[in-house]
Structures are given as C-alpha cells and as structure tokens.
Design a protein around this motif. Structure first.
Motif, short mmCIF file in Angstrom:
data_model
loop_
_atom_site.label_atom_id
_atom_site.label_comp_id
_atom_site.label_asym_id
_atom_site.label_seq_id
_atom_site.Cartn_x
_atom_site.Cartn_y
_atom_site.Cartn_z
N ASP A 127 0.86 -1.18 0.00
CA ASP A 127 0.00 0.00 0.00
C ASP A 127 0.90 1.23 0.00
N GLU A 128 0.43 2.32 -0.60
CA GLU A 128 1.30 3.48 -0.77
C GLU A 128 0.94 4.61 0.20
N ILE A 129 1.98 5.31 0.66
CA ILE A 129 1.82 6.52 1.45
C ILE A 129 2.64 7.63 0.80
N LYS A 130 2.34 8.87 1.17
CA LYS A 130 3.07 10.01 0.62
C LYS A 130 4.20 10.40 1.57
N ARG A 135 5.04 9.12 -3.72
CA ARG A 135 4.29 7.97 -3.23
C ARG A 135 5.24 6.78 -3.15
N GLU A 173 -7.72 8.39 1.94
CA GLU A 173 -6.38 7.90 1.69
C GLU A 173 -5.59 7.86 2.99
N THR A 176 0.10 10.47 5.94
CA THR A 176 1.36 10.46 6.66
C THR A 176 1.39 11.65 7.62
#
Length: 362
Positions: A127-130, A135, A173, A176
């Motif tokens: 899974d992606e975070i900023k 990303r 979403e 962060t």
C-alpha cells in the motif's frame, strides 16, 4: 463479582480440540464499556512443537460472550503477531491488530480489523503513502491504535525510506502524519526526527507521539540526540515538550536524561484523554539541584494546554494526618489515547493515578 472470561486448559471458541496455553496469554485490551480482547496460542491435542501452536485472538461481545475474532486459519497471511501492544479494542467492539506473514524472511507486517465476525485487511505491504510529495510503498505496518470513530494510527516503514506515523480513516487515503528525517516544530532546522515511539490517538483524532531528533550523521560523528513529545492536531504538528525545555513547577530544572549504566533511558512516556489533555512521566536533567532523589515527575496539561506538575520524586506526601513520607520512586501507566482498550491512569477529567514508593521502604 469476579467472573472468568477464559481459562487455560480449555479450547477457545471456534476450536473443537486443543487448549489455550496459559503461558501464552500475552495481554489484554479492555474497552471503556467492558469489552475485552486478548490473544494467545492454542496447543493442539496431538504432540507438536510450540512453533506449531495456532495463534488466535478472542473478544467478548456486547453481552459478555466470548467469541473467536481471528486465528491463523482466518486471518490473511501465515501468522499473527502477539502481544497487547499490537492489539486494541474500542467501545464498538472493533478489534484492530497487527499481523505478520511468517513465510516472508523480512517479516512484513499488515494491519487488520475484526468487525461483526469478519476480518478485514486495512493496511497491507505495498500500500502506498506520501513521503515528501512522492508515493512510496509500505514495507511493514505495526502497532496500531484505534478510537471509537475507527480512526487508526500506526507505525509504518518502507524499505530504505524513512519510518513514519500514518493515519487510517475509513473512506480516505492513508495520511502520513510524520516521518523520520523530517524537520519538526520546536527543533533547529538542521535537526531531523530520527526515531519514533508508538503513537497514540484519541476520540478527536489527535495523534501524540514521542520521538528522537538529531543532526544527520556525518561520517562516524553523531550529534547528541534529543527526545521530545509532539502532537498532530487539526492538521498541524506542534511541539509539547523536549529535552532542555524548562519543566514547570520545578524551580528551573529542565527535561532531560542522564546516561546511566544499562543505556540512556526514555525521557518521556505519553498518554492522552478525549479532551486533548496530554500527560507525561518524564525525567529531569541532573544539575546542582537535581539528582537521583528528585529526577522523575508526572505532568498533565490543564484546560489551557499548560503543563502542571502533579508529583515529583523527593516530594513529601501526607498519607494520613501526621503521616508524611518522602517519595523515592514513581510509576504510572500511559501510552493510550483513552479509546483503544489499553491500560491508562489518565481519565477524561484530567486526573491521573500513580504508584509511589517511599524512603521508609513502604
């Protein structure tokens, strides 16, 4: 009246055979309304090694009946992480827990929620975070905490990328909140956040955490580390306390730690209630007026957000009329936001309970 919730030597709900190993009761989470969640290991009824025990999580429902929440048979991945620090429950009975795929040598972790008898994956590897506008995929997610609004804060890492505190909110979403090597309010611009202690989250979604800031290493040289406490409230990061800051009510002493045998202790332990009041158990830096006899204290924020000293080692406490004793040790239980089922000594009125030992060994 005391009533047993679960006994060792009997199979937990959902298991036809085997027994819950009492030695593997790792801890409990207890919601404000009395719901209980715990994890353990089920010994099979045939001889096998402890490595083959089936990890499980159980919780009580709104009528106090014990239910199986998840096991290695129902949760995604090959195994569950154990330990109360990785399991929490809110008043709605939502059980949030960390999970690890034992088949992966990297020990990648994920976070799941058990809701109405079904297990839902919330955060998974990749899974992606900023991070700083880019990303990046999550490598592992650990130590989740939850509130009654199903907002979750957790610790995440991403390979060689900085570790981070991330917020999960249904329908949004991943956000962060803070990441290591990030410049934070209240510290010099050259310093960066290097280490992050487990975050906590309260009813309003305010997230508090302790961290360590330092100037990035150059060669073999390393600058002194400073421990501090920050929170993320209404979309903004703010410093609450840090080493070197004057400690209110102490006559000029400052927060800090003294290197002792066995390593450098944590300066701050942090708790929070639903009114956004933060409590800390903190060390004081040794000086001409501070030594081992008076270097610990407990502070709680008042309604204006100002720190108030509650008690300090070296204080004299009147136990009964005429019975006055000197405090030599202090303990309290924090590391909770008040709605995650973890133990806490701070209530929503800003009152705090503590344990004290006295000079007369009482």
């Amino acid at each position: 009246t005391w009533q047993p919730v679960m006994r060792s030597s009997q199979p937990p709900p959902g298991f036809q055979a085997g027994m819950l190993n009492g030695a593997d009761f790792h801890g409990f989470a207890v919601a404000a309304n009395g719901r209980i969640a715990f994890d353990g290991a089920v010994d099979p009824d045939t001889p096998r090694t402890s490595e083959d025990d089936v990890k499980c999580i159980c919780a009580t429902d709104d009528r106090g009946r014990l239910q199986l929440v998840a096991s290695q048979r129902t949760a995604r991945g090959a195994g569950l992480l154990s330990g109360s620090a990785r399991l929490c429950i809110n008043d709605a009975g939502d059980v949030v827990f960390g999970q690890v795929e034992r088949s992966r040598s990297s020990g990648q972790g994920a976070i799941s929620m058990a809701l109405h008898g079904a297990v839902f994956p919330l955060v998974q590897p990749n899974d992606e975070i900023k991070l700083d506008g880019a990303r990046v995929p999550i490598d592992t997610a650990l130590n989740p905490v939850v509130n009654n609004r199903r907002q979750i804060a957790f610790f995440a890492s991403s390979g060689r990328q900085p570790s981070a505190v991330v917020k999960f909110e249904p329908g949004k979403e991943l956000e962060t909140i803070v990441h290591s090597m990030m410049s934070l309010p209240g510290i010099p611009e050259a310093q960066r956040l290097e280490g992050i202690v487990r975050p906590i989250i309260n009813h309003h979604g305010t997230i508090a955490f302790a961290g360590v800031s330092t100037i990035p290493r150059v060669g073999r040289r390393r600058s002194p580390a400073r421990q501090g406490v920050w929170w993320h409230k209404s979309g903004k990061l703010e410093l609450l306390a840090i080493e070197g800051m004057p400690a209110p009510g102490t006559g000029g002493a400052v927060f800090g730690a003294t290197r002792e045998e066995g390593g450098r202790p944590e300066v701050f332990q942090v708790g929070m209630n639903r009114r956004d009041q933060v409590a800390i158990l903190a060390h004081l830096q040794h000086s001409s007026t501070v030594n081992k006899s008076n270097d610990h204290g407990i502070w709680v924020q008042d309604e204006r957000g100002q720190w108030e000293l509650i008690v300090r080692t070296g204080d004299v406490l009147e136990i009964a009329p005429g019975d006055r004793r000197v405090i030599v040790k202090l303990r309290t239980i924090l590391m909770s936001g008040g709605e995650d089922g973890r133990p806490t000594c701070l209530n929503d009125r800003g009152e705090i309970a503590y344990w004290a030992a006295f000079a007369d060994k009482s």
